[in-house]
Design a protein around this motif. Structure first.
Motif, PDB file in Angstrom:
ATOM      1  N   MET A  81       0.828  -1.192   0.000  1.00  0.00           N
ATOM      2  CA  MET A  81       0.000   0.000   0.000  1.00  0.00           C
ATOM      3  C   MET A  81       0.872   1.255   0.000  1.00  0.00           C
ATOM      4  N   TYR A  82       1.844   1.314   0.874  1.00  0.00           N
ATOM      5  CA  TYR A  82       2.743   2.455   0.922  1.00  0.00           C
ATOM      6  C   TYR A  82       4.064   2.086   0.256  1.00  0.00           C
ATOM      7  N   GLU A  83       4.718   3.074  -0.321  1.00  0.00           N
ATOM      8  CA  GLU A  83       6.039   2.884  -0.905  1.00  0.00           C
ATOM      9  C   GLU A  83       6.982   3.908  -0.296  1.00  0.00           C
ATOM     10  N   ASP A  84       8.258   3.522  -0.132  1.00  0.00           N
ATOM     11  CA  ASP A  84       9.247   4.452   0.387  1.00  0.00           C
ATOM     12  C   ASP A  84       9.293   5.709  -0.478  1.00  0.00           C
ATOM     13  N   LYS A  85       9.419   6.865   0.188  1.00  0.00           N
ATOM     14  CA  LYS A  85       9.509   8.145  -0.518  1.00  0.00           C
ATOM     15  C   LYS A  85      10.811   8.823  -0.116  1.00  0.00           C
ATOM     16  N   THR A  86      11.429   9.505  -1.044  1.00  0.00           N
ATOM     17  CA  THR A  86      12.611  10.297  -0.741  1.00  0.00           C
ATOM     18  C   THR A  86      12.154  11.748  -0.588  1.00  0.00           C
ATOM     19  N   LEU A  87      12.436  12.319   0.574  1.00  0.00           N
ATOM     20  CA  LEU A  87      12.070  13.703   0.882  1.00  0.00           C
ATOM     21  C   LEU A  87      13.337  14.523   1.092  1.00  0.00           C
ATOM     22  N   VAL A  88      13.200  15.833   1.075  1.00  0.00           N
ATOM     23  CA  VAL A  88      14.328  16.734   1.290  1.00  0.00           C
ATOM     24  C   VAL A  88      14.121  17.465   2.611  1.00  0.00           C
ATOM     25  N   CYS A  89      15.134  17.426   3.467  1.00  0.00           N
ATOM     26  CA  CYS A  89      15.076  18.075   4.784  1.00  0.00           C
ATOM     27  C   CYS A  89      15.036  19.591   4.615  1.00  0.00           C
ATOM     28  N   ARG A  90      14.120  20.242   5.319  1.00  0.00           N
ATOM     29  CA  ARG A  90      13.989  21.695   5.209  1.00  0.00           C
ATOM     30  C   ARG A  90      15.133  22.435   5.895  1.00  0.00           C
ATOM     31  N   ASP A  91      15.840  21.773   6.838  1.00  0.00           N
ATOM     32  CA  ASP A  91      16.927  22.441   7.549  1.00  0.00           C
ATOM     33  C   ASP A  91      18.269  22.282   6.843  1.00  0.00           C
ATOM     34  N   CYS A  92      18.658  21.035   6.558  1.00  0.00           N
ATOM     35  CA  CYS A  92      19.995  20.791   5.999  1.00  0.00           C
ATOM     36  C   CYS A  92      19.994  20.586   4.489  1.00  0.00           C
ATOM     37  N   GLY A  93      18.822  20.346   3.900  1.00  0.00           N
ATOM     38  CA  GLY A  93      18.733  20.153   2.464  1.00  0.00           C
ATOM     39  C   GLY A  93      19.108  18.766   1.974  1.00  0.00           C
ATOM     40  N   ASN A  94      19.459  17.865   2.885  1.00  0.00           N
ATOM     41  CA  ASN A  94      19.797  16.497   2.499  1.00  0.00           C
ATOM     42  C   ASN A  94      18.540  15.683   2.273  1.00  0.00           C
ATOM     43  N   GLU A  95      18.666  14.683   1.412  1.00  0.00           N
ATOM     44  CA  GLU A  95      17.555  13.777   1.174  1.00  0.00           C
ATOM     45  C   GLU A  95      17.489  12.739   2.290  1.00  0.00           C
ATOM     46  N   PHE A  96      16.271  12.305   2.615  1.00  0.00           N
ATOM     47  CA  PHE A  96      16.075  11.217   3.571  1.00  0.00           C
ATOM     48  C   PHE A  96      14.874  10.406   3.118  1.00  0.00           C
ATOM     49  N   VAL A  97      14.812   9.162   3.574  1.00  0.00           N
ATOM     50  CA  VAL A  97      13.751   8.258   3.141  1.00  0.00           C
ATOM     51  C   VAL A  97      12.629   8.234   4.176  1.00  0.00           C
ATOM     52  N   PHE A  98      11.426   8.452   3.700  1.00  0.00           N
ATOM     53  CA  PHE A  98      10.211   8.313   4.495  1.00  0.00           C
ATOM     54  C   PHE A  98       9.681   6.927   4.156  1.00  0.00           C
ATOM     55  N   THR A  99       9.998   5.956   5.018  1.00  0.00           N
ATOM     56  CA  THR A  99       9.732   4.548   4.699  1.00  0.00           C
ATOM     57  C   THR A  99       8.241   4.240   4.699  1.00  0.00           C
ATOM     58  N   SER A 100       7.895   3.124   4.070  1.00  0.00           N
ATOM     59  CA  SER A 100       6.500   2.697   4.036  1.00  0.00           C
ATOM     60  C   SER A 100       5.989   2.418   5.444  1.00  0.00           C
ATOM     61  N   GLY A 101       6.857   1.869   6.304  1.00  0.00           N
ATOM     62  CA  GLY A 101       6.470   1.625   7.692  1.00  0.00           C
ATOM     63  C   GLY A 101       6.179   2.914   8.441  1.00  0.00           C
ATOM     64  N   GLU A 102       7.003   3.942   8.205  1.00  0.00           N
ATOM     65  CA  GLU A 102       6.761   5.235   8.844  1.00  0.00           C
ATOM     66  C   GLU A 102       5.462   5.851   8.327  1.00  0.00           C
ATOM     67  N   GLN A 103       5.196   5.680   7.041  1.00  0.00           N
ATOM     68  CA  GLN A 103       3.960   6.208   6.467  1.00  0.00           C
ATOM     69  C   GLN A 103       2.742   5.532   7.089  1.00  0.00           C
ATOM     70  N   ALA A 104       2.831   4.223   7.291  1.00  0.00           N
ATOM     71  CA  ALA A 104       1.729   3.499   7.927  1.00  0.00           C
ATOM     72  C   ALA A 104       1.526   3.987   9.357  1.00  0.00           C
TER      73      ALA A 104
END
Length: 92
Positions: free
Chosen positions: A1-24
Protein backbone atom coordinates in the motif's frame (compact mmCIF):
# COMPACT_ATOMS: atom_id res chain seq x y z
CA UNK A 1 0.00 0.00 0.00
CA UNK A 2 2.74 2.46 0.92
CA UNK A 3 6.04 2.88 -0.91
CA UNK A 4 9.25 4.45 0.39
CA UNK A 5 9.51 8.15 -0.52
CA UNK A 6 12.61 10.30 -0.74
CA UNK A 7 12.07 13.70 0.88
CA UNK A 8 14.33 16.73 1.29
CA UNK A 9 15.08 18.07 4.78
CA UNK A 10 13.99 21.70 5.21
CA UNK A 11 16.93 22.44 7.55
CA UNK A 12 19.99 20.79 6.00
CA UNK A 13 18.73 20.15 2.46
CA UNK A 14 19.80 16.50 2.50
CA UNK A 15 17.56 13.78 1.17
CA UNK A 16 16.07 11.22 3.57
CA UNK A 17 13.75 8.26 3.14
CA UNK A 18 10.21 8.31 4.50
CA UNK A 19 9.73 4.55 4.70
CA UNK A 20 6.50 2.70 4.04
CA UNK A 21 6.47 1.62 7.69
CA UNK A 22 6.76 5.23 8.84
CA UNK A 23 3.96 6.21 6.47
CA UNK A 24 1.73 3.50 7.93
CA UNK A 25 2.55 4.74 11.44
CA UNK A 26 1.70 8.33 10.45
CA UNK A 27 -1.62 7.16 8.97
CA UNK A 28 -2.43 5.10 12.07
CA UNK A 29 -1.81 8.13 14.30
CA UNK A 30 -3.85 10.39 12.01
CA UNK A 31 -0.93 12.64 11.09
CA UNK A 32 -1.78 14.67 7.99
CA UNK A 33 1.68 15.99 7.04
CA UNK A 34 4.84 14.20 5.97
CA UNK A 35 8.00 14.88 8.00
CA UNK A 36 9.93 17.93 6.86
CA UNK A 37 13.21 17.21 8.67
CA UNK A 38 15.63 14.28 8.58
CA UNK A 39 16.24 12.30 11.77
CA UNK A 40 19.49 14.12 12.55
CA UNK A 41 17.85 17.56 12.27
CA UNK A 42 14.81 16.41 14.30
CA UNK A 43 17.14 15.16 17.04
CA UNK A 44 19.13 18.41 16.96
CA UNK A 45 15.93 20.43 17.20
CA UNK A 46 14.73 18.41 20.19
CA UNK A 47 18.09 18.84 21.90
CA UNK A 48 18.02 22.61 21.33
CA UNK A 49 14.65 22.81 23.07
CA UNK A 50 16.30 21.25 26.14
CA UNK A 51 19.25 23.66 25.97
CA UNK A 52 21.35 20.88 24.45
CA UNK A 53 20.97 18.71 27.53
CA UNK A 54 19.81 15.12 27.47
CA UNK A 55 16.51 14.41 29.14
CA UNK A 56 16.80 13.48 32.79
CA UNK A 57 15.76 9.86 33.35
CA UNK A 58 14.60 8.23 36.60
CA UNK A 59 15.15 4.63 37.69
CA UNK A 60 12.12 2.56 38.70
CA UNK A 61 10.75 -0.98 38.53
CA UNK A 62 8.12 -2.19 36.05
CA UNK A 63 4.81 -2.93 37.78
CA UNK A 64 4.14 -5.82 35.37
CA UNK A 65 7.39 -7.78 34.96
CA UNK A 66 9.49 -6.40 37.84
CA UNK A 67 12.45 -5.48 35.63
CA UNK A 68 14.34 -2.23 36.25
CA UNK A 69 13.43 0.52 33.79
CA UNK A 70 14.04 4.23 33.20
CA UNK A 71 11.36 6.86 32.68
CA UNK A 72 11.53 10.58 31.79
CA UNK A 73 9.34 11.65 34.73
CA UNK A 74 9.50 11.40 38.51
CA UNK A 75 7.79 8.11 39.43
CA UNK A 76 4.87 8.31 41.85
CA UNK A 77 3.28 5.47 43.77
CA UNK A 78 -0.30 6.34 42.81
CA UNK A 79 -0.07 4.80 39.30
CA UNK A 80 1.70 1.73 37.91
CA UNK A 81 4.81 2.28 35.78
CA UNK A 82 5.69 -0.14 32.99
CA UNK A 83 8.82 -0.87 30.98
CA UNK A 84 8.46 -0.13 27.25
CA UNK A 85 7.60 -3.75 26.39
CA UNK A 86 4.87 -4.08 29.02
CA UNK A 87 3.57 -0.60 28.19
CA UNK A 88 3.23 -1.58 24.54
CA UNK A 89 1.39 -4.76 25.53
CA UNK A 90 -1.06 -2.77 27.69
CA UNK A 91 -1.79 -0.34 24.86
CA UNK A 92 -3.10 -3.18 22.69
Amino acid sequence: MYEDKTLVCRDCGNEFVFTSGEQAFYAEKGFQNEPTRCKECRDARKASRNNGEAREMYETVCAECGQPTRVPFIPKNDRPIYCSECFAAHRQ
